[in-house]
Design an enzyme around this catalytic site. Sequence first.
Site, PDB file in Angstrom:
ATOM      1  N   GLU A 186     -21.758   2.668  32.318  1.00  0.00           N
ATOM      2  CA  GLU A 186     -20.914   3.291  33.495  1.00  0.00           C
ATOM      3  C   GLU A 186     -20.470   4.334  33.759  1.00  0.00           C
ATOM      4  O   GLU A 186     -19.442   4.913  32.533  1.00  0.00           O
ATOM      5  CB  GLU A 186     -19.668   2.490  33.352  1.00  0.00           C
ATOM      6  N   LYS A 216     -23.001   0.735  36.846  1.00  0.00           N
ATOM      7  CA  LYS A 216     -21.804   0.623  37.000  1.00  0.00           C
ATOM      8  C   LYS A 216     -21.604   1.824  37.832  1.00  0.00           C
ATOM      9  O   LYS A 216     -20.936   2.248  36.675  1.00  0.00           O
ATOM     10  CB  LYS A 216     -21.032  -0.510  36.450  1.00  0.00           C
TER      11      LYS A 216
END
Length: 345
Positions: free
Chosen positions: A184, A226
């Site tokens: 992420e 992500k």
Amino acid sequence: MRRRAYRRQMEPLESVASALVWHPRGILAADESMATMSTRLAAAGAAPTEENRRAYREMLVTTPGLSDGISGVILCEETLRQRLGDGRPFPAALGDLGLLPGVKVDKGAYPLAGAPGEMVTEGLDGLLPRLHEYHELGAVFAKWRAVLRIGAGQPSLLAVRANAQSLGRYAAACQEAGLVPIVEPEILMDGPHSLAQCATVMSLVLLEVFSELREYGARPAAVVLKPNMAVPGSDAGAPASADEVAEATVSALAGVPFTTAGVAFLSGGQRPERATENLAAMQRLPHIWPLTFSFGRALVDPALAAWRGEPEGWAAGQRALARRVSMNVAALGGRYTPELELDPA
């Protein structure tokens, strides 16, 4: 020489990664830190206690039919070690409910030496033993969040490289420990930057991140990306349409390896309805990976506001979560329109 990721158990990891992004489902991010979750509980009128943090997560994951639209749930370490009211450990209960259990493993962002005003995510010390322990507790995937900001001279090359290298080391350690890494790199919405600036920075950051993943031997087919969506800054004063966001975001993914398991976008502080509309617009564009969601606040804020820590609000909280999940499932299936939000059903 940099250590290469261990190759054992790679096929099962690829299967887990594929399952996490398999349409029409997304990932529920319920991994707020204890401090953040306590603050949100207090703001909703609930006592910020360990028991309320546990009960809140139980309310979320036991929502009837949740697995129809959610593949896995990211928990914080505290919740991973807790039990539901019926005595089942959270990971086991998630499995019973048809959900894959995951855990956030980073220790948060701290000031980066040599880069005033910029941050680097910490938590690499002792990470591999922790990952093995989380795996033994029942987790099958993990998440690490890096935070970058657009501003005057930011993000610097130093900040991009430092955070990308941490993500590479984390991803390799996860795969060695038998966990699928969710990677992420978040570019914050804060600031006056334009849509084009966000897309450009996002593209450069992703190129650096996957360069580091490759250097550390992390296998893309067992990685879920992500990222944020490419959106104008919160102070830009020039909103972008859902189609414009979708075009900019998908274009910024050009450097992501085609073998990557999938892309699960974070909501990044967008209004729930806007995040869903942007997600729906992306489905209409050509893309080579599954494009799904890994929303936190855009899924759980309505549920928390309805629950408020009160037993009589339990069902209302679950209905609020189920509704937001259903909106995102509609987005993935090409059935979403803003008018659907007005339907009380």
